[in-house]
Scaffold this motif. Sequence first.
Motif, mmCIF file in Angstrom:
data_model
loop_
_atom_site.group_PDB
_atom_site.id
_atom_site.type_symbol
_atom_site.label_atom_id
_atom_site.label_comp_id
_atom_site.label_asym_id
_atom_site.label_seq_id
_atom_site.Cartn_x
_atom_site.Cartn_y
_atom_site.Cartn_z
ATOM 1 N N ASP A 198 0.833 -1.201 0.000
ATOM 2 C CA ASP A 198 0.000 0.000 0.000
ATOM 3 C C ASP A 198 0.868 1.251 0.000
ATOM 4 O OD1 ASP A 198 -2.283 -1.485 -0.091
ATOM 5 O OD2 ASP A 198 -2.806 -1.206 2.013
ATOM 6 N N GLU A 199 1.971 1.202 0.710
ATOM 7 C CA GLU A 199 2.898 2.348 0.745
ATOM 8 C C GLU A 199 3.403 2.677 -0.659
ATOM 9 O OE1 GLU A 199 7.190 2.576 2.541
ATOM 10 O OE2 GLU A 199 5.736 2.816 4.172
ATOM 11 N N ASP A 200 3.607 1.647 -1.483
ATOM 12 C CA ASP A 200 4.012 1.851 -2.879
ATOM 13 C C ASP A 200 2.877 2.445 -3.693
ATOM 14 O OD1 ASP A 200 6.512 0.507 -2.490
ATOM 15 O OD2 ASP A 200 5.550 -1.437 -2.860
ATOM 16 N N ARG A 201 1.659 1.990 -3.420
ATOM 17 C CA ARG A 201 0.517 2.333 -4.265
ATOM 18 C C ARG A 201 -0.100 3.705 -3.983
ATOM 19 N NH1 ARG A 201 -0.810 -3.172 -3.250
ATOM 20 N NH2 ARG A 201 -0.658 -4.407 -5.141
ATOM 21 N N PHE A 202 -0.137 4.117 -2.722
ATOM 22 C CA PHE A 202 -0.896 5.332 -2.389
ATOM 23 C C PHE A 202 -0.473 6.571 -3.177
ATOM 24 C CE2 PHE A 202 -2.294 3.467 1.949
ATOM 25 C CZ PHE A 202 -3.373 2.840 1.346
ATOM 26 N N PRO A 203 0.820 6.889 -3.316
ATOM 27 C CA PRO A 203 1.178 8.076 -4.118
ATOM 28 C C PRO A 203 0.744 7.938 -5.580
ATOM 29 C CG PRO A 203 3.037 7.370 -2.763
ATOM 30 C CD PRO A 203 1.992 6.291 -2.670
ATOM 31 N N TRP A 204 0.826 6.732 -6.106
ATOM 32 C CA TRP A 204 0.404 6.462 -7.488
ATOM 33 C C TRP A 204 -1.103 6.677 -7.634
ATOM 34 C CZ3 TRP A 204 -2.142 1.559 -8.709
ATOM 35 C CH2 TRP A 204 -2.368 1.365 -10.079
ATOM 36 N N LEU A 205 -1.891 6.152 -6.702
ATOM 37 C CA LEU A 205 -3.343 6.323 -6.749
ATOM 38 C C LEU A 205 -3.738 7.786 -6.594
ATOM 39 C CD1 LEU A 205 -4.273 3.216 -4.584
ATOM 40 C CD2 LEU A 205 -4.842 3.534 -7.017
ATOM 41 N N GLN A 206 -3.036 8.514 -5.725
ATOM 42 C CA GLN A 206 -3.322 9.944 -5.544
ATOM 43 C C GLN A 206 -3.022 10.713 -6.826
ATOM 44 O OE1 GLN A 206 -0.880 10.350 -2.093
ATOM 45 N NE2 GLN A 206 -2.541 9.841 -0.675
ATOM 46 N N ARG A 207 -1.960 10.331 -7.508
ATOM 47 C CA ARG A 207 -1.633 10.974 -8.790
ATOM 48 C C ARG A 207 -2.744 10.708 -9.819
ATOM 49 N NH1 ARG A 207 3.438 9.625 -12.833
ATOM 50 N NH2 ARG A 207 2.961 11.260 -14.324
ATOM 51 N N LEU A 208 -3.214 9.455 -9.864
ATOM 52 C CA LEU A 208 -4.297 9.122 -10.791
ATOM 53 C C LEU A 208 -5.567 9.893 -10.447
ATOM 54 C CD1 LEU A 208 -3.791 5.262 -11.139
ATOM 55 C CD2 LEU A 208 -3.285 7.014 -12.860
ATOM 56 N N ALA A 209 -5.879 10.023 -9.159
ATOM 57 C CA ALA A 209 -7.062 10.776 -8.741
ATOM 58 C C ALA A 209 -6.969 12.231 -9.203
ATOM 59 C CB ALA A 209 -7.230 10.706 -7.226
ATOM 60 N N ARG A 210 -5.776 12.811 -9.099
ATOM 61 C CA ARG A 210 -5.590 14.199 -9.574
ATOM 62 C C ARG A 210 -5.812 14.285 -11.085
ATOM 63 N NH1 ARG A 210 -1.328 13.840 -5.865
ATOM 64 N NH2 ARG A 210 0.208 13.552 -7.533
ATOM 65 N N GLU A 211 -5.324 13.304 -11.830
ATOM 66 C CA GLU A 211 -5.521 13.280 -13.284
ATOM 67 C C GLU A 211 -7.010 13.212 -13.623
ATOM 68 O OE1 GLU A 211 -3.346 13.469 -15.907
ATOM 69 O OE2 GLU A 211 -1.650 13.766 -14.552
ATOM 70 N N LEU A 212 -7.728 12.294 -12.971
ATOM 71 C CA LEU A 212 -9.166 12.159 -13.225
ATOM 72 C C LEU A 212 -9.892 13.444 -12.867
ATOM 73 C CD1 LEU A 212 -9.912 8.568 -11.823
ATOM 74 C CD2 LEU A 212 -9.343 9.248 -14.175
ATOM 75 N N GLY A 213 -9.562 14.005 -11.714
ATOM 76 C CA GLY A 213 -10.187 15.249 -11.267
ATOM 77 C C GLY A 213 -9.971 16.390 -12.247
ATOM 78 N N ALA A 214 -8.779 16.443 -12.823
ATOM 79 C CA ALA A 214 -8.476 17.506 -13.790
ATOM 80 C C ALA A 214 -9.379 17.387 -15.019
ATOM 81 C CB ALA A 214 -6.997 17.462 -14.192
ATOM 82 N N PHE A 215 -9.603 16.168 -15.506
ATOM 83 C CA PHE A 215 -10.505 15.978 -16.649
ATOM 84 C C PHE A 215 -11.915 16.424 -16.286
ATOM 85 C CE2 PHE A 215 -7.191 13.325 -18.459
ATOM 86 C CZ PHE A 215 -7.353 13.521 -19.821
ATOM 87 N N ILE A 216 -12.405 15.946 -15.147
ATOM 88 C CA ILE A 216 -13.768 16.270 -14.724
ATOM 89 C C ILE A 216 -13.922 17.778 -14.526
ATOM 90 C CG2 ILE A 216 -15.450 15.976 -12.865
ATOM 91 C CD1 ILE A 216 -14.204 13.101 -12.515
ATOM 92 N N ASP A 217 -12.943 18.401 -13.874
ATOM 93 C CA ASP A 217 -13.014 19.849 -13.621
ATOM 94 C C ASP A 217 -13.014 20.661 -14.914
ATOM 95 O OD1 ASP A 217 -13.107 19.312 -10.914
ATOM 96 O OD2 ASP A 217 -10.995 19.799 -10.552
ATOM 97 N N ARG A 218 -12.405 20.123 -15.968
ATOM 98 C CA ARG A 218 -12.409 20.811 -17.277
ATOM 99 C C ARG A 218 -13.678 20.496 -18.069
ATOM 100 N NH1 ARG A 218 -6.927 18.798 -17.563
ATOM 101 N NH2 ARG A 218 -7.633 17.203 -19.025
ATOM 102 N N GLY A 219 -14.556 19.679 -17.494
ATOM 103 C CA GLY A 219 -15.782 19.320 -18.195
ATOM 104 C C GLY A 219 -15.570 18.237 -19.235
ATOM 105 N N GLU A 220 -14.525 17.438 -19.076
ATOM 106 C CA GLU A 220 -14.179 16.392 -20.040
ATOM 107 C C GLU A 220 -14.406 15.010 -19.434
ATOM 108 O OE1 GLU A 220 -10.173 17.020 -21.416
ATOM 109 O OE2 GLU A 220 -10.483 19.162 -21.622
ATOM 110 N N THR A 221 -14.544 14.043 -20.306
ATOM 111 C CA THR A 221 -14.689 12.645 -19.921
ATOM 112 C C THR A 221 -13.415 11.910 -20.322
ATOM 113 O OG1 THR A 221 -17.088 12.634 -20.066
ATOM 114 C CG2 THR A 221 -16.008 10.522 -20.406
ATOM 115 N N CYS A 222 -13.036 10.927 -19.514
ATOM 116 C CA CYS A 222 -11.879 10.095 -19.845
ATOM 117 C C CYS A 222 -12.126 8.672 -19.351
ATOM 118 C CB CYS A 222 -10.594 10.656 -19.241
ATOM 119 S SG CYS A 222 -10.533 10.592 -17.435
ATOM 120 N N ILE A 223 -11.308 7.772 -19.860
ATOM 121 C CA ILE A 223 -11.322 6.361 -19.446
ATOM 122 C C ILE A 223 -9.979 6.088 -18.791
ATOM 123 C CG2 ILE A 223 -11.508 3.958 -20.215
ATOM 124 C CD1 ILE A 223 -13.938 5.454 -21.155
ATOM 125 N N LEU A 224 -9.997 5.417 -17.631
ATOM 126 C CA LEU A 224 -8.771 5.011 -16.944
ATOM 127 C C LEU A 224 -8.780 3.508 -16.743
ATOM 128 C CD1 LEU A 224 -6.156 5.513 -15.190
ATOM 129 C CD2 LEU A 224 -7.720 5.677 -13.233
#
Length: 175
Positions: free
Chosen positions: A55-81
Motif C-alpha cells: 500500500d505504501e508503494d501504491r498510495f502516491p500512485w493512486l493519488q496521482r491518478l485521482a488528480r488526473e481524473l479530477g483535472a478531466f472532470i473539472d475541465r468538463g471532459e470525460t476520460c477512461i482510466l
Amino acid sequence: MGASRAIVLMGVTGSGKTTVGEMLAQYMQVPFLDGDDYHPEENVAKMASGTPLTDEDRFPWLQRLARELGAFIDRGETCILACSALRREYRRILRGGRDSHQVCLVHLAGSEELIASRLSDRAHRYMPASLLRSQFEALEEPEDAISIDISGTPQKIVEKIADVLGMAHANDGAG
C-alpha cells in the motif's frame, strides 16, 4: 454526451482493462489513460521482479491518478482510466471525494482460470502472470461498480459497457 466523468475500468491483471479501455475510448471519442503509465520507476522495478506492491508503494500512485481524473472532470471532459483498483481503499482514493456519477467504476470480472489462460497468451511489460494469484487474493469485490463479464470478445465487452452506461449506438448516427 452528457456530464463529464471518469470511467475507471478495474480488475485483476489480464482482465482486459487496457484492450477494452482503448476500444471504449475510441468508441466514445475520449482520452484513454493507462494507470500503468503513471507508476514510478521503483514500482515498475518491483513488479518486474515478481514482488507485489505494498500500500505504501501504491498510495502516491493512486493519488496521482485521482488528480488526473479530477483535472478531466473539472475541465468538463470525460476520460477512461485502466487501473486495477483492487481494494476499496484504492477506489476511495481514486474517487477523490467525487461521487459514482463523476467517477464511475466498471469491474471487468472473470474467473481466475479464464484470465490465467489469457495471460499465457501474452507478455505484459512488467506484470508477470505469477502475480495473478496475489491479485485475486487482494481483490475486494466492489459493491459500487458496474460488473461486466469478460468471457466475450473485447468488442462485445465494449458494447455491453456502452449499453449499461447509456451510450449504446453513440457512433451510429443516433447520438
